[in-house]
Design an enzyme around this catalytic site. Structure first.
Site, PDB file in Angstrom:
ATOM      1  N   ASP A   1      -6.047   0.002   0.501  1.00  0.00           N
ATOM      2  CA  ASP A   1      -5.529  -1.096   0.485  1.00  0.00           C
ATOM      3  C   ASP A   1      -4.650  -1.342  -0.789  1.00  0.00           C
ATOM      4  OD1 ASP A   1      -4.974  -4.077   1.443  1.00  0.00           O
ATOM      5  OD2 ASP A   1      -6.411  -4.432  -0.343  1.00  0.00           O
TER       6      ASP A   1
ATOM      7  N   GLU B   1      -5.793   2.255   6.471  1.00  0.00           N
ATOM      8  CA  GLU B   1      -5.845   2.249   5.015  1.00  0.00           C
ATOM      9  C   GLU B   1      -7.003   3.043   4.515  1.00  0.00           C
ATOM     10  OE1 GLU B   1      -4.849  -2.614   4.259  1.00  0.00           O
ATOM     11  OE2 GLU B   1      -7.220  -2.132   5.083  1.00  0.00           O
TER      12      GLU B   1
END
Length: 247
Positions: free
Chosen positions: A65, A133
């Site tokens: 992320d 992610e």
């Protein structure tokens, strides 16, 4: 003996299949296959490393992320030199929105690599974005920043990032409704209550009132989804009175 042959000769057939599947998605050879395996390891497997630390994709998801946000920010900074901080932040939010990440994970069919004791049919949409992610985090640990940037450029920016289209993309209808009500100095209220009805899964119902009048109703499996759904209906019901927000 080349690298691929070593993988097949020194590991199981499953490792070889996993290597080829990941390589096809990445566009380059992974070095440490164990890192990528962890990127698809669900916490329901209850696995731990030699030190007893839980092993699953959640820490890699956190790292990915951060890397995704950094690389997207770098791209927007260069691509939109006239954009101020607020504009660039909104554009980044649209690119890395949970809905968009889920779509990316689905497009790459990452769910097929997930190792879990929970049937995959029981997962919600967010599993797709979560492992996407985590995969980015694994790339960074395995091959470094340049390969991570290369993957995001090829898999996210080039095929999906169109500045003009993003400017008109709505992230949250609830935010639009709240912003409009505040500008117009109108009161608003989301009246949320449980609505199980005849469904096996618990639902929540929402009545959205503006200036004392109910303008939209909706129901969903969570309060957040029900509020967003009602807000979307309200937006389209009131769009003749609402000017399109500037991003």
């Amino acid at each position: 003996m080349n690298f691929t042959s070593k993988i097949f000769n020194s590991h199981s057939k499953e490792d070889g299949d996993f290597f080829l599947g990941i390589k096809a998605i990445l566009g380059f050879k992974p070095k440490n296959l164990d890192i990528y395996k962890k990127a698809f390891l669900h916490r329901s497997m209850n696995k731990r490393d030699k030190e007893g630390i839980p092993m699953n994709y959640e820490r890699l998801e956190f790292l990915g992320d951060s890397m995704l946000g950094t690389i997207i920010s770098k791209h927007l900074y260069a691509a939109v030199p006239e954009g101020d901080e607020g504009y660039l932040t909104k554009m980044r939010s649209k690119i890395v929105s949970r809905k968009h990440l889920n779509e990316l994970g689905k497009d790459l069919q990452l769910i097929k690599f997930v190792e879990s004791r929970i049937p995959k049919s029981h997962f919600g949409d967010n599993i797709h974005g979560n492992v996407f992610e985590a995969l980015i985090g694994a790339i960074y640990l395995d091959r470094g920043y340049q390969y991570c940037e290369k993957f995001i450029d090829e898999r996210v920016i080039e095929p999906y990032v169109d500045i003009e289209q993003l400017e008109g993309k709505v992230i949250s209808y609830k935010s639009l409704i709240i912003e409009w009500c505040q500008k117009q100095k109108k009161t608003f209220n989301f009246n949320v209550y449980e609505d199980t009805g005849n469904d096996a899964v618990k639902h929540f119902a929402v009545k959205l009132s503006i200036a004392g009048n109910v303008v939209a109703k909706a129901r969903a499996t969570s309060k957040k989804k029900a509020e967003e759904k009602a807000s979307k209906r309200a937006y389209f019901a009131l769009q003749d009175r609402m000017s399109k927000p500037k991003t």
